[in-house]
Structure formats: structure tokens, C-alpha cells
Design an enzyme around this catalytic site. Structure first.
Site, mmCIF file in Angstrom:
data_model
loop_
_atom_site.group_PDB
_atom_site.id
_atom_site.type_symbol
_atom_site.label_atom_id
_atom_site.label_comp_id
_atom_site.label_asym_id
_atom_site.label_seq_id
_atom_site.Cartn_x
_atom_site.Cartn_y
_atom_site.Cartn_z
ATOM 1 N N GLU A 46 5.570 -16.379 35.494
ATOM 2 C CA GLU A 46 4.551 -16.357 36.544
ATOM 3 C C GLU A 46 5.136 -15.927 37.885
ATOM 4 O O GLU A 46 6.188 -16.421 38.312
ATOM 5 C CB GLU A 46 3.937 -17.759 36.661
ATOM 6 C CG GLU A 46 2.864 -17.896 37.713
ATOM 7 C CD GLU A 46 2.284 -19.301 37.772
ATOM 8 O OE1 GLU A 46 1.247 -19.476 38.436
ATOM 9 O OE2 GLU A 46 2.864 -20.226 37.161
ATOM 10 N N LYS A 114 -5.148 -15.429 37.507
ATOM 11 C CA LYS A 114 -5.167 -16.856 37.210
ATOM 12 C C LYS A 114 -6.512 -17.438 37.631
ATOM 13 O O LYS A 114 -7.009 -17.169 38.731
ATOM 14 C CB LYS A 114 -4.024 -17.545 37.956
ATOM 15 C CG LYS A 114 -3.755 -18.983 37.552
ATOM 16 C CD LYS A 114 -2.478 -19.475 38.246
ATOM 17 C CE LYS A 114 -2.075 -20.866 37.830
ATOM 18 N NZ LYS A 114 -0.793 -21.280 38.466
ATOM 19 N N CYS A 150 -0.205 -20.152 33.199
ATOM 20 C CA CYS A 150 0.245 -21.501 33.513
ATOM 21 C C CYS A 150 -0.895 -22.523 33.469
ATOM 22 O O CYS A 150 -1.305 -22.957 32.394
ATOM 23 C CB CYS A 150 0.974 -21.512 34.853
ATOM 24 S SG CYS A 150 2.013 -22.985 35.112
#
Length: 577
Positions: A46, A114, A150
Site C-alpha cells: 500500500e 481504497k 488493506c
């Protein structure tokens, strides 16, 4: 590339926040290694190009520009027919800044954003990024890859959307910081998403220290039946090849390394070493200097420093005064010898007595008290900072979490320093990790094998030696009692009454709570240190300095049912039709 075979290289690496050029080159070298291994695609973590977490740095347009330019250069290089790349960066789309993950292949760029931005504990992404829309998979040479980022796997919505839109596997880039018990927590979350979706998962995590946070790597792979088929090491950079095959039931990983990762105290110790090493090296300090008192805290810090940096980069100083015992001299010297570090003695009497002489006219007619005791600590702090200023090593400060909690540390004295590897370890944990280090050291440590902390340091009663026959527990509960109370107050946010119900004395708990609150101003001025527990002082626990609240130990309040009935529920506003 055969349609039914896929080779994925996992790049578990240590990026540096803000070093975009260095991170770009690290990615380029990793891609070359992936090509040598025969990989079709290489996966990074990430926000790899920016480093993670870059915090408000990512809000700078100039920084965003540099990250985007680096990505475009890497994308152009994939036109050579070699491995594709999956890599993270901050990405501006119109007015919105996103935490993005990009597929670079055959000269092109495909991005996903994200969705679930964490905003708890050490995370503060909602003030930096805008959430992306629920994503579909990306098409990589005929294979539909799901790329949740994540936090996107910590609830089910993103993975459910990917599964429903045809994803064939989940490749998850992470910046997941270490804290005690985190490995099991990650496995449980990953297994839940795999079970719900029926898709295999790669969980790729970065490694390295960034300020207070340590990223431990420990990346892993779960097949669709939740079997663990790949496990990368903790606290170690590695590029690992994984081989995947598509069968009647979908994709499965058929080849990947599996290693054992440290757990418990071993994991805590390794995290402290990695955090200290990266803080020193990434800030380009030549080494460290610390006061070695003959006590347990400084001994453990010295051992961690040597394991992190090697003995040649660690300088230990004994700073004795009239209250320093012969036992402390012997223990400090024995510890320094066992570690193989440079060891010097600088008596502080001239400095302390000079300060006392200067202050005598102002202090005339008063009794000696903690003020004079603190002069010793402040003299030591000044000497260590002077050595740092003259020769460049960073001062390591050595206060444990128990002391930091109750304010048993002197501002501008023993709190001086740039970093504290044991800041998030309670006193009893310091003893436990010291005993551990005498029989074990983590992989990659640069210190010697065997006993490095003399047994007498482990067995004697702790003392700051600021006056004759002083012992820490003259004014504090026994450390096992203190630590249990503090865990209740700090980690668990328990009521005083709940801690008392565990068997602790009411007045003792109230005293500890009072000390905890009034020491907040000191902690705000303390050096950063490695996060080990779920709630450290700093990013996790943000209490006001001005704070008059004290829990008097009353039982939990029960709402008055009659009042609740009288208040009633809010009525819905009427609407004219």
C-alpha cells in the site's frame, strides 16, 4: 503465459516515507528480480511509492506530482514485455485525492481506489483521502484480479462487490502496523473474507519502522479453502515467487515459501529492534549514545541498540554521582563488556554541585527535595545531548511505559533523547524481554549471542539512585500491581471500580489514575518510541493536558428509567402533504 498458470512475485519491502526516487528504484530492482524468477507480475504494498503512512505529506501537490511521475516512468518500462506491476501511491482524480493501487502492464495504467478509510487508533486517513467507489476487478491478461486495499477487507462490502463482479482472486496490499497479537487478528479477518467470497487471497504487508509504527511484514497466502499455503518472514525484506494454477474450482496457489514467524515476547523484541534501527538509519544518524546506569531499562535499550546497529555504532556512558552504588558500576561495566560497545564514565558531581551553588541564593531557607534530585537527571541529560551535538549520534532515552504512565521521569533530564525503543513496554515486560534476550536473539541481529544483561541487573531491586537507599517501590506499588492497574486504565479504559473488582486497593488505583493524568504534559514532550501494545502513548491515546476529571470509584451509573420515560424518544417532524 498459459491461461491456467500465473506466477506472482510478492515484494515484501521497506519503503521510506518521502523518498519517492528511492522507492521507485527499489521497485525497479524488485521487478528485475521478479523477471529473473520468471514472474508474470510483481506485487508491492500500500502507498509504496510514497511510503506509508506519509500523513499530511500526501496533501502537498508537489509530492503528488512526484509520485505520479514515478508511476508513469515505471508504467512505460512495462512495455518491455517483462513482469507487470501492482503498486500503491496517492492519486488525484479531479478534486479528490485517493489512496490508490495501480496495475502497470504493457505500458498502461489501471487504478483502483481504497474504499474503507481507517480513522481509529494510529490511522487518520479520512482527513487525507477521499473514499473510492466500490470497485470491480481489473483485467490482467484475461485474469480478473480483485484489488481490495488493506482496510477494505476488514469489513465485507468491498470483497463482496469484487466477488459479485467476477474477481477470481484477491490480491491485498497492506500497510498494517504491528502490535501484540496482530498476526492472529489478520488471519481471522482474511479467513472471514475468503470464506465469504470463496476466493483465494494474497495478504502482502510492508516491513519497516516509520516513527512510532513498525510494519512487520509476515505476509501470507490463503487458498479458497482457507488453508495457509504461503507465509513470508516477519521483519525481513524478501521477494518471493508464488505459482498459481487454475482448476475446475478456480485459482489455487501451488507453490510458495512457508516460514515460521516470531510470536509473543519474541515478536515484541524484534519489533523494538526494527523500529530503533529504521529510526536511526532512515534519519541518517551515525549511531546512538545512551546512559548506562546499571539498571534494567538502560541495559535492555543497550542490547536492542546493539542488535539493531552493531556494537561499533553504540556508545554507552556511565554518569555516576555520590548515590551511585558500586553494584551499579560493576553491572554497567559488565553489560557494556558483554555487548562489546564503547563505554566511558563521566562523573556528574561538578555539574550538579555547580547548579546547586548557582541556585543556593534562590533556594535559601528551603529543604532539599525532589528539585535537587532532578538536577542529577538534568545534568546527565545535558551531557548526553552534548555528546550527540558534538559527534552526531542520537540519544536513546530509556524510560519504560510504567514510568512514563505515572510521571517517574524527568523532563529535560532522563527524558532527553530522540527515540525510545521500550516506551511501550511496561516494567515487568522489560524484565521478561531482558531474560529472553539472554537466551535468544532475533534473526538478523548484529549483537553477540548469549548472556548480555548480567543476572544481577535482573535480580536486584530497581532504583533511580537519586538519594541514599532509594528504591522505586518506596513510592510506587510493586510493579506487577502497578502494571496491571495501568493496563486497566490505559489499554482497557476500565472504570476504577472495575479495576478494584479485580482485587486492587481503591486508594492505590485512584492514586495511579491521578498520576497518569497529571503526567500527560510530560508525555506530550517525550521522544517517540516503538508501538508494541494495542494502545500506546502518542498516536493511539490522545488525552487533554488540562483535565480535572477523576474517577472516584463509583459503580457504573444506571440510567433513571422514570426520567427516560419522561424524556421519551425524539418525535419525527410532521410533514404537510
Amino acid at each position: 503465459m498459459a491461461q491456467n498458470t500465473l506466477k506472482i512475485a510478492l515484494a515484501q519491502l521497506n519503503p521510506i516515507v518521502g523518498d519517492v526516487a528511492g522507492n521507485e528504484e527499489k521497485a525497479r530492482v524488485a521487478r528485475a528480480e521478479a523477471a529473473r524468477l520468471g514472474a508474470d507480475i510483481v506485487m508491492f504494498t500500500e502507498l509504496f511509492l510514497a511510503g506509508y503512512p506519509a500523513e499530511d505529506l500526501v496533501l502537498k501537490p508537489a509530492f503528488q506530482d512526484v509520485c505520479r511521475a514515478a508511476l508513469e516512468r515505471l508504467a512505460r518500462e512495462t512495455a518491455d514485455g517483462g513482469p507487470a506491476m501492482l503498486i500503491g501511491l496517492p492519486w488525484r482524480e479531479g478534486e479528490a485525492l485517493h489512496n490508490a493501487y495501480a496495475l502497470l502492464d504493457q505500458g498502461g495504467i489501471t487504478v483502483r481506489f481504497k474504499v474503507d478509510l481507517p480513522n481509529y487508533g494510529v490511522f487518520d486517513e479520512k482527513r487525507i483521502f477521499e473514499p473510492g467507489p466500490l470497485p470491480g476487478p481489473v483485467n490482467f491478461r484475461g485474469i480478473r484480479l480483485g484489488l481490495p486495499i488493506c482496510e477494505d477487507i476488514w469489513s465485507g462490502d468491498v470483497v463482496e462487490c469484487l466477488a459479485e463482479t467476477g474477481a477470481e482472486m484477491l490480491l491485498v496490499p497492506n500497510g498494517s502496523p504491528y502490535w501484540r497479537g496482530k498476526t492472529e487478528e489478520r488471519f481471522n479477518i482474511a479467513a472471514s473474507r475468503v470464506t465469504e467470497s470463496g476466493l483465494p487471497m494474497v495478504y502482502l504487508n510492508e516491513i519497516g519502522g516509520q516513527d512510532e509504527l513498525v510494519f512487520d511484514g509476515a505476509s501470507f497466502i490463503l487458498n479458497a479453502d482457507c488453508s495457509l499455503v504461503g507465509q513470508l518472514p516477519a521483519n525481513e525484506e524478501t521477494i518471493a515467487l508464488t505459482v498459481w494454477e487454475k482448476g475446475a474450482d478456480g485459482w489455487a496457489c501451488r507453490q510458495a515459501p512457508i516460514v515460521t514467524v516470531e510470536e509473543g515476547d519474541e515478536a515484541d523484541y524484534a519489533a523494538c529492534v526494527l523500529g530503533l534501527r529504521d529510526y536511526v538509519d532512515k534519519n541518517r544518524f551515525p549511531g546512538v549514545v545512551l546512559g548506562l546506569s546499571g539498571g534494567i531499562d538502560s541495559a535492555l535499550c543497550a542490547a536492542m541498540a546493539v542488535d539493531a546497529l552493531g556494537p561499533e555504532r553504540v556508545h554507552c556512558i556511565m554518569l555516576p554521582y555520590r548515590y551511585t552504588s558500586s553494584e551499579s558500576f560493576q553491572d554497567a561495566e559488565a553489560c557494556a563488556k558483554a555487548l562489546g560497545v564503547r563505554y566511558d564514565t563521566v562523573p556528574i558531581a561538578p555539574a550538579v554541585e555547580g547548579f546547586e551553588a548557582l541556585l543556593q541564593p534562590l533556594f535559601a531557607g528551603t529543604q532539599r527535595d525532589i528539585t535537587e534530585e532532578n538536577l542529577q537527571s538534568r545534568a546527565r541529560g545535558t551531557i548526553l545531548m552534548s555528546i550527540s551535538n558534538k559527534f552526531g549520534p542520537m540519544v536513546v532515552t530509556t524510560g519504560n511505559k510504567s514510568e512514563m504512565s505515572v510521571g517517574y521521569a524527568t523532563l529535560y533530564g532522563d527524558m532527553n533523547g530522540g527515540f525510545n525503543p521500550i516506551k511501550d513496554l511496561y516494567k515487568m515486560e522489560v524484565y521478561r524481554l531482558s531474560a529472553l534476550r539472554n537466551r535468544w536473539k532475533p534473526k538478523g541481529s548484529l549483537g553477540p549471542d548469549g548472556v548480555v544483561i548480567p543476572e544481577n541487573i535482573l535480580s536486584k531491586a530497581p532504583s533511580a539512585e537519586l538519594r541514599d537507599n532509594q528504591k522505586d517501590q518506596d513510592s510506587l506499588p510493586p510493579y506487577d500491581v502497578l502494571d496491571d492497574i495501568l493496563r486497566g486504565l490505559v489499554e482497557d479504559e476500565l472504570r476504577v471500580s472495575e479495576i478494584v473488582a479485580k482485587g486492587h486497593d481503591l486508594e492505590t488505583v485512584k492514586k495511579v489514575e491521578r498520576l497518569l493524568y497529571i503526567a500527560e504534559y510530560k508525555r506530550r514532550q517525550s521522544a517517540p518510541g516503538v508501538k508494541v501494545t494495542r494502545k500506546n502513548f502518542g498516536r493511539d491515546r490522545r488525552y487533554p493536558i488540562v483535565n480535572r476529571f477523576r474517577d472516584q470509584g463509583l459503580v457504573a451509573h444506571q440510567p433513571d428509567e422514570a426520567l427516560e420515560r419522561a424524556i421519551g424518544k425524539p418525535r419525527q417532524a410532521s410533514v404537510d402533504m
